[in-house]
Design a protein around this motif. Structure first.
Motif, short mmCIF file in Angstrom:
data_model
loop_
_atom_site.label_atom_id
_atom_site.label_comp_id
_atom_site.label_asym_id
_atom_site.label_seq_id
_atom_site.Cartn_x
_atom_site.Cartn_y
_atom_site.Cartn_z
N GLN A 84 -4.55 12.38 1.98
CA GLN A 84 -3.67 11.25 1.67
C GLN A 84 -4.50 9.99 1.54
O GLN A 84 -4.95 9.59 2.42
N VAL A 85 -4.82 9.44 0.24
CA VAL A 85 -5.56 8.45 0.20
C VAL A 85 -4.83 7.19 -0.22
O VAL A 85 -4.01 7.23 -1.01
N PRO A 86 -4.94 6.22 0.60
CA PRO A 86 -4.24 4.73 0.34
C PRO A 86 -4.96 4.26 -0.93
O PRO A 86 -5.88 3.98 -1.09
N LEU A 88 0.85 -1.11 -0.07
CA LEU A 88 -0.10 -0.01 -0.05
C LEU A 88 0.85 1.27 0.13
O LEU A 88 2.02 1.19 0.38
N GLU A 89 0.22 2.39 -0.53
CA GLU A 89 0.95 3.57 -0.43
C GLU A 89 -0.25 4.61 -0.38
O GLU A 89 -1.23 4.43 -0.70
N VAL A 90 0.31 6.05 -0.16
CA VAL A 90 -0.56 6.95 -0.05
C VAL A 90 -0.23 7.86 -1.14
O VAL A 90 0.87 8.15 -1.52
N LYS A 91 -1.37 8.27 -1.84
CA LYS A 91 -1.29 9.45 -2.87
C LYS A 91 -2.06 10.81 -2.47
O LYS A 91 -3.17 10.52 -1.91
N ALA A 92 -1.62 11.80 -2.75
CA ALA A 92 -2.24 13.19 -2.40
C ALA A 92 -3.40 13.36 -3.43
O ALA A 92 -3.20 13.47 -4.48
N ARG A 93 -4.67 13.50 -3.09
CA ARG A 93 -5.78 13.76 -3.54
C ARG A 93 -6.28 15.09 -3.19
O ARG A 93 -6.59 15.46 -1.97
N ARG A 94 -6.65 16.12 -4.16
CA ARG A 94 -7.16 17.50 -3.79
C ARG A 94 -8.66 17.21 -4.03
O ARG A 94 -8.96 17.08 -5.20
N MET A 153 1.09 4.46 7.44
CA MET A 153 0.43 5.88 6.87
C MET A 153 -0.62 5.73 6.06
O MET A 153 -1.84 6.33 6.18
N ALA A 154 -0.81 4.27 5.37
CA ALA A 154 -1.75 4.24 4.49
C ALA A 154 -3.04 3.81 5.52
O ALA A 154 -4.16 3.84 5.38
N GLU A 155 -2.48 2.96 6.54
CA GLU A 155 -3.78 2.31 7.54
C GLU A 155 -4.28 3.64 8.25
O GLU A 155 -5.41 3.62 8.55
N ALA A 156 -3.56 4.58 8.61
CA ALA A 156 -3.96 5.79 9.39
C ALA A 156 -4.95 6.49 8.49
O ALA A 156 -5.79 7.14 9.17
N ASN A 157 -4.80 6.63 7.21
CA ASN A 157 -5.54 7.39 6.52
C ASN A 157 -6.71 6.58 5.39
O ASN A 157 -7.07 6.93 4.76
N LYS A 158 -6.86 5.27 6.30
CA LYS A 158 -7.99 4.49 5.60
C LYS A 158 -9.26 5.05 5.44
O LYS A 158 -9.99 4.75 4.76
#
Length: 156
Positions: free
Chosen positions: A86-88, A73-79, A144-149
């Motif tokens: 931060q969207v996983p 998993l990784e996070v990507k910034a979405r506006r 980070m991905a888990e936190a922004n689930k």
């Protein structure tokens, strides 16, 4: 209107083990187009690995280390509406391998005072044993991905 998507070029496999993944890793280690130097570094690191880890094929150690480091998993910034989330997202195999190789190379380069082949060998061995900086980086990425689930519904 967009033009067609660029076709994917396959990397040449490495000469010794005939592995495309290892060939790609050599290209990543290479600086200023000096492929023979990159080959010496990687094969030198493999020699160090075979000395340190007895009766283990260094290519298998490399593949296992890469698999241990590869993020799922990784996070990507979405506006969205003025706010950035931060969207996983799940990581495809190829991108995961790329990220893992990059982390191992970069953490090996950051170490000081030894030859690159020894530093690279140490990084590969620690990744093989599921310890070291690259594994910590993977765990941090997953955390980070888990936190922004909660923002997972924004992925598209």
């Amino acid at each position: 209107m967009r033009r067609r998507r660029a076709e994917k070029r396959e990397p040449l496999p490495d000469p010794k083990f005939n592995s495309k993944v290892l060939g790609k890793f050599m290209n990543m280690v290479m600086e200023r187009g000096k492929k023979s130097v990159a080959e010496k570094i990687v094969y030198g690191a493999f020699d160090v690995i075979s000395e340190k880890i007895n009766n283990k094929d260094p290519h298998e150690v490399f593949i296992q280390a890469l698999d241990n480091v590869r993020p799922l998993l990784e996070v990507k910034a979405r506006r969205i509406g003025g706010a950035t989330y931060q969207v996983p997202i799940e990581v495809k195999l190829e991108r995961g391998q790329f990220i893992g190789m990059k982390w191992m190379r970069d953490f090996a380069r950051q170490q000081k005072g030894r030859s690159m082949r020894v530093k690279l060998a140490d990084e590969l061995i620690s990744a093989y044993k599921k310890e070291g900086a690259a594994i910590k980086k993977r765990e941090d990425t997953h955390k980070m991905a888990e936190a922004n689930k909660a923002f997972a519904h924004y992925k598209w």
